[in-house]
Design a protein around this motif. Sequence first.
Motif, short mmCIF file in Angstrom:
data_model
loop_
_atom_site.label_atom_id
_atom_site.label_comp_id
_atom_site.label_asym_id
_atom_site.label_seq_id
_atom_site.Cartn_x
_atom_site.Cartn_y
_atom_site.Cartn_z
N ASP A 192 0.83 -1.20 0.00
CA ASP A 192 0.00 0.00 0.00
C ASP A 192 0.86 1.25 0.00
O ASP A 192 2.10 1.19 -0.03
CB ASP A 192 -1.00 -0.02 1.16
CG ASP A 192 -0.34 0.17 2.52
OD1 ASP A 192 0.87 0.45 2.59
OD2 ASP A 192 -1.05 0.05 3.54
N GLU A 193 0.20 2.42 0.06
CA GLU A 193 0.92 3.70 -0.07
C GLU A 193 1.85 3.98 1.10
O GLU A 193 2.76 4.81 0.99
CB GLU A 193 -0.09 4.85 -0.23
CG GLU A 193 -1.07 4.99 0.93
CD GLU A 193 -2.36 4.21 0.72
OE1 GLU A 193 -3.40 4.66 1.24
OE2 GLU A 193 -2.33 3.16 0.05
N LYS A 194 1.67 3.27 2.22
CA LYS A 194 2.54 3.46 3.38
C LYS A 194 3.63 2.39 3.46
O LYS A 194 4.36 2.32 4.45
CB LYS A 194 1.71 3.45 4.66
CG LYS A 194 0.73 4.62 4.75
CD LYS A 194 -0.05 4.58 6.06
CE LYS A 194 -1.03 5.74 6.15
NZ LYS A 194 -1.80 5.72 7.43
N LYS A 248 3.04 -0.87 3.57
CA LYS A 248 2.56 -2.07 4.25
C LYS A 248 2.27 -3.18 3.24
O LYS A 248 1.69 -2.94 2.19
CB LYS A 248 1.30 -1.76 5.05
CG LYS A 248 0.70 -2.95 5.78
CD LYS A 248 -0.59 -2.58 6.49
CE LYS A 248 -1.23 -3.78 7.14
NZ LYS A 248 -2.52 -3.44 7.80
N GLN A 307 -7.71 3.18 -2.67
CA GLN A 307 -6.32 3.37 -2.27
C GLN A 307 -5.38 3.16 -3.46
O GLN A 307 -5.75 2.53 -4.46
CB GLN A 307 -5.93 2.42 -1.13
CG GLN A 307 -6.05 0.95 -1.43
CD GLN A 307 -5.77 0.08 -0.20
OE1 GLN A 307 -6.49 -0.84 0.06
NE2 GLN A 307 -4.73 0.38 0.55
#
Length: 595
Positions: free
Chosen positions: A102-104, A106, A131
């Motif tokens: 994901d964008e973080k 994760k 997302q």
Amino acid sequence: MRRIVVSAVVLLASAHLFAQGSIGGFGMGGGGAGPGGEVMMFRKDQRAAPINPEFPPVPWQTQTMIATAGVGCEWRITAKAGDVLVAEAESEVFDPALRLIDEKGKMLAENDDRKEGVQTPLLVYRFARDQDVKVIVNSFRAAAGGKFNFRHFIFKSTTAKPGTTELEAPLNAVAEKLGLVGTLVHFKAEKGKTYSISNLQSSNEGDWYDSPVSGAFFGPSGVKSADFVELKNGTERIYPSNLKTIRALKDGDFFVIMPQFVGGQKFRISVNALPVIQGRKDASLNLTIPPRSGVLVSFPVVADDLVETTIKSGKEVINFLEGPEPPEDFAGLQTGVRGEGYWGVEDRFTWFQKRHDSDSVTRAFYGTGEATIIISNRSDKPTEVSVQNSVNLPKFADAQPVDANLPIAESAYYAFESNQNDMMRLRAVATAFRLKLEIIDYKGVVRNSFLDEANNRPGDDLFFPNKEKFILRVSCLGNGGSGNYTLKRDAIPTIPLTVGPKSALQLDGKNFGIYQVELPAKRMAVQVAYRGQLPNVMLLSESGQVMNRRFYQYDDYTLSVFTIDKPGKYRLWIRGGASEVQFKVSEFKPPTIDD
């Protein structure tokens, strides 16, 4: 060596690929295209077969890339809530792995080997919210690289809640442009539970009617054999298309492709976890099944159990029984084998019916464990169902004649057992129809059949070397007649015989002689003199083993020599065509030059 990083953005509205940075070796014209550069379409395999043959065919978007050793290739995806990403990769030069980030940063999902022995990763992920994510393809062993194929597709799904849900097929211009007609329905499932799935379709007039559940299922891993088992519905003869039943092997998100529903069309889908009701193989139950739902009735059986199940209900109820798995060394017939008439072989039992539309099915189970009846109600109203199990199939016993009536287009079945080294005389007679008898073992193998065209008195004298269980099927040849019939079974007695004296036997082609003789552990000879057809001589041990022999023939005289390793009782069986026979049993003494 210059490091190459490939990234991509999938725009769900247009399915265009924007390549950013250098993409040498991309194989789609080469060259670079920064932001605002050339827009390139995915190469599309219309309903191409996936790398994994277990996964349903979809219009995959495919790219062939080259990964530098130690460096991965990534694709950026903007996903919407409810989107389902399916991605896979394959290479002939390295072991690829897939990761979804994901964008973080994760890790949302990853896969290396889709199943044991298959080094082509497959990743399935449903997005719960909007997302931005990245799909990364690299080598499972970071030092490897080379040419690989990457495929992916994004479904727009709609969720079915437990029970019945009215849904509207989402508009998906991309899917329709790519040739994917239909709707992906998502539902949650728990490991070990069984689910029934059925649906109704809306007509232009606003009426609702049954619609086939004809699309393919897939589960959390995308590998069918790891995610679920699709169970049959209906009896052993009827598998309705508007109802599917699956047993989940994992917890998680499950999906079914409904190809008949396109954007904006309304439909109702029912997804129900079936409750389990414990029963017995010799007991009855009365059930009320909710609309568009079902139940599992479970009862214990052991191998070679013979259970008759009778289910009475409304026309909208169908049922199927699943038996326990047979032992690993079980060698039965191929599933789906059908006998003449109303019986056949499934992978876990042999089944018998009196007629094609009978409410009762008798099953001989191959394994020990739980047998499960899946009973499904396809109607929109609750339905009453009675389930009656019985282990009291009529017996065909020694010296107990059966007098019965056979209705037209029906078969009758009787259970019987043979003892080891058993001799049985089977006789039957019918006057109003052409009587046919079949002896069928519990694996569904027809061991013998009898039909007497001339006198309508089928039967024979039978030898059973082993203790075993059988079904005797009584039917009319062609299933077109009916009337009374008589069956009779008698043990064939043995005649005492001693070593030494000569005995006589008159054979007529139908009879035989069966004798019991006590033999020592020596080489023994059976001498036969005959006038007529050559008789056949067989010696059987007490356990039913046919003894090996050396055989000699001189004109109208035969000599059979047997080596007896264990003293005890043996049976001498003499049979054949019409002949006058004289015979004797004696110790074999080889001739010498002085004789």
